[in-house]
Motif scaffolding. Sequence first.
Motif, short mmCIF file in Angstrom:
data_model
loop_
_atom_site.label_atom_id
_atom_site.label_comp_id
_atom_site.label_asym_id
_atom_site.label_seq_id
_atom_site.Cartn_x
_atom_site.Cartn_y
_atom_site.Cartn_z
N THR A 23 10.77 2.26 -7.04
CA THR A 23 11.22 2.08 -8.39
C THR A 23 9.92 1.90 -9.18
OG1 THR A 23 11.45 -0.38 -8.32
CG2 THR A 23 13.41 1.04 -7.80
N ARG A 24 10.20 2.10 -10.52
CA ARG A 24 8.75 1.92 -11.33
C ARG A 24 8.56 0.61 -11.45
NH1 ARG A 24 4.73 3.66 -12.39
NH2 ARG A 24 5.16 5.82 -13.05
N GLU A 25 9.64 -0.50 -11.38
CA GLU A 25 9.13 -1.78 -11.35
C GLU A 25 8.36 -2.40 -10.33
OE1 GLU A 25 12.73 -4.14 -11.05
OE2 GLU A 25 11.51 -6.07 -11.24
N ILE A 26 8.73 -1.71 -8.85
CA ILE A 26 8.07 -2.08 -7.72
C ILE A 26 6.57 -1.53 -7.62
CG2 ILE A 26 8.24 -2.13 -5.32
CD1 ILE A 26 11.44 -2.33 -5.58
N ALA A 27 6.77 -0.29 -7.97
CA ALA A 27 5.45 0.45 -8.11
C ALA A 27 4.39 -0.45 -9.09
CB ALA A 27 5.49 1.89 -8.39
N ASP A 28 4.72 -0.58 -10.17
CA ASP A 28 3.93 -1.29 -11.00
C ASP A 28 3.51 -2.75 -10.57
OD1 ASP A 28 3.99 0.91 -12.68
OD2 ASP A 28 5.28 0.08 -14.22
N ASN A 29 4.23 -3.47 -9.44
CA ASN A 29 3.88 -4.67 -9.42
C ASN A 29 2.67 -4.83 -8.29
OD1 ASN A 29 4.63 -7.48 -9.34
ND2 ASN A 29 6.57 -6.62 -9.91
N ILE A 30 2.18 -3.74 -8.01
CA ILE A 30 1.12 -3.81 -7.05
C ILE A 30 -0.22 -4.26 -8.00
CG2 ILE A 30 1.89 -2.12 -5.10
CD1 ILE A 30 0.19 -0.23 -5.99
N GLY A 31 0.14 -4.21 -9.12
CA GLY A 31 -0.94 -5.00 -9.93
C GLY A 31 -2.51 -4.48 -9.84
N GLN A 32 -3.35 -5.39 -9.60
CA GLN A 32 -4.78 -4.96 -9.42
C GLN A 32 -4.90 -4.32 -8.12
OE1 GLN A 32 -7.01 -5.67 -11.71
NE2 GLN A 32 -5.03 -5.90 -12.90
N ALA A 33 -3.98 -4.35 -7.04
CA ALA A 33 -4.36 -3.86 -5.89
C ALA A 33 -3.84 -2.59 -5.87
CB ALA A 33 -3.71 -4.42 -4.58
N LYS A 34 -4.76 -1.70 -6.64
CA LYS A 34 -4.35 -0.22 -6.74
C LYS A 34 -4.32 0.41 -5.43
CE LYS A 34 -6.40 1.10 -11.20
NZ LYS A 34 -7.87 0.45 -11.71
N HIS A 35 -3.45 1.43 -5.39
CA HIS A 35 -3.37 2.22 -4.09
C HIS A 35 -4.13 3.43 -4.30
CE1 HIS A 35 -1.65 5.48 -1.40
NE2 HIS A 35 -1.87 4.00 -0.39
N PHE A 36 -5.01 3.54 -3.17
CA PHE A 36 -5.96 4.87 -3.35
C PHE A 36 -5.95 5.33 -1.89
CE2 PHE A 36 -10.00 6.99 -2.58
CZ PHE A 36 -9.89 7.91 -3.51
N ASN A 37 -5.89 6.66 -1.73
CA ASN A 37 -6.41 7.23 -0.45
C ASN A 37 -7.09 8.82 -0.82
OD1 ASN A 37 -4.58 9.42 0.34
ND2 ASN A 37 -3.17 7.84 0.64
N THR A 38 -8.00 9.08 0.02
CA THR A 38 -8.83 10.34 -0.36
C THR A 38 -7.86 11.67 -0.25
OG1 THR A 38 -10.65 9.36 0.44
CG2 THR A 38 -10.64 11.72 0.51
N PHE A 39 -6.88 11.66 0.69
CA PHE A 39 -6.24 13.05 0.84
C PHE A 39 -4.84 12.92 0.36
CE2 PHE A 39 -9.09 13.13 4.56
CZ PHE A 39 -9.98 13.92 3.92
N GLY A 40 -4.31 11.64 0.03
CA GLY A 40 -2.90 11.50 -0.29
C GLY A 40 -2.72 12.61 -1.77
N GLY A 41 -1.69 13.36 -1.71
CA GLY A 41 -1.55 14.34 -3.01
C GLY A 41 -2.37 15.50 -3.22
N ASN A 42 -2.99 15.65 -2.05
CA ASN A 42 -4.07 17.20 -2.12
C ASN A 42 -3.18 18.45 -2.54
OD1 ASN A 42 -4.22 18.97 0.19
ND2 ASN A 42 -3.93 17.04 1.31
#
Length: 435
Positions: A317-336
């Motif tokens: 959900t938007r609420e849960i996704a937004d809650n990761i706060g400062q711990a941004k999610h990043f990976n190099t290939f995801g969504g290429n």
Amino acid sequence: MPPCEVQPQPYQSLPYEYLQQVHQAHSGYLGGKLYRRPLLLHQGHMQWLWDTDGRRYLDLFGGIVTISVGHCHPKVVEAVTKQIHQLWHTTNLYMIPSFYEYIEKLAATLPEPLKVIFLVNSGSEANDLALFLAREHTGNFDMLTLGGAYHGASSQTMGLTSLSTWKFNLPTSFGIHVTMCPDVFRGVWGGAHCRDSPVQTLRSCSCLPGSCHAKNMYVQCFQNVLESSVGKKVAGFICEPIQGVNGTVQYPKGFLKEVYDMVHSRSGLCIADEVQTGFGRLGSHFWGFQSHGVMPDIVTMAKGIGNGFPLAAVVTTREIADNIGQAKHFNTFGGNPLSCTVGSAVLDVIDEDGTQACSAEMGTRLMQALAKLREEFWVVGDVRGKGLMIGLELVTDKESRTPLPREEVAGIAQDVMEAGVLLGTGGNHNNTLRI
Ligand SMILES: Cc1ncc(COP(=O)(O)O)c(C=O)c1O
């Protein structure tokens, strides 16, 4: 074998024996081959695979439940070929059209409020992220998982996994609590009407219509763990709608609904691992959780999502996704761009080829035919599943349900392969044939 219009290319690369030497010298994967002489495969088309001698196999295992629309499906090949000439990779720090086209399409397959998507590269990575989201969002640490579960091979997901083959002497399970596997065939409780499958167990049952003793007892076991092993609040609970690696294990109807309520009442999030059950494989529904009438907070998916391409996703959900706060999610290939193009084409094919309806129809026919083998042969202890996720559990005798020894199961899988059909094996005793 039914005929096939495609002819394989002649194999012109390195000889089998040479490749075996390379395997010994350089491959990190040394054990665990399915057949006495491992197959060397070099071409695929839809349900068919060819080995390097030009022998054709009917692939009923689909690269471990991964080929969702057929090997090298022409529409997927066409889409990826076009994209490969255009753009392979930038980074998700920029905007990429194929990413947005794909996530909009994928989101449309899920009910509200499950509309926010993270794309990653494997099922393990998806479950790692789901675990992270559950802990970060709730601020709690304890997680529940089912006995018999397989959720991946990363250090975090190894902890969520509860199958002896995949457990090692490593500290991977902090804050993870295993609850009893509600397996209505092999478990302590189970009857003749428990599961959502065209074929039921041969166990006797005295439950009145509308009641299920097995379900009540497994729910009680779950409750006991909640009352004895975790704090007042939990981070969440993860399970598959049907356990795949454990040999297509199904829970009693109504079990998930009750335990989801218990987890939610302790502030936890429910994670549905749809890595094997998703994308219409179960026939009746597009997502396995829908067949249990539950609403997870996070859904993870991989394997069939890309028909073999390294693509996986976490939807929440938007609420849960937004809650990761400062711990941004990043990976190099995801969504290429390549994986998004493949994912999009796979969704189109699922729709156009009607694979969900095909799973329902062919799966039911196959299970009913396999159930006749159970009547005929003592070695067939159980036939179960839903759609094209089928397990056939082999035993030494039906009464005791003692698992057929691994070597004998391997011998049967070998014979089936020699007859031209590829099946998988699974379960804690590796005594279930998986289709
Ligand atoms: C249910 C389930 N979850 C997660 C995974 C892990 O996926 P991957 O092998 O892509 O990391 C698997 C793999 O078999 C799986 O079956």
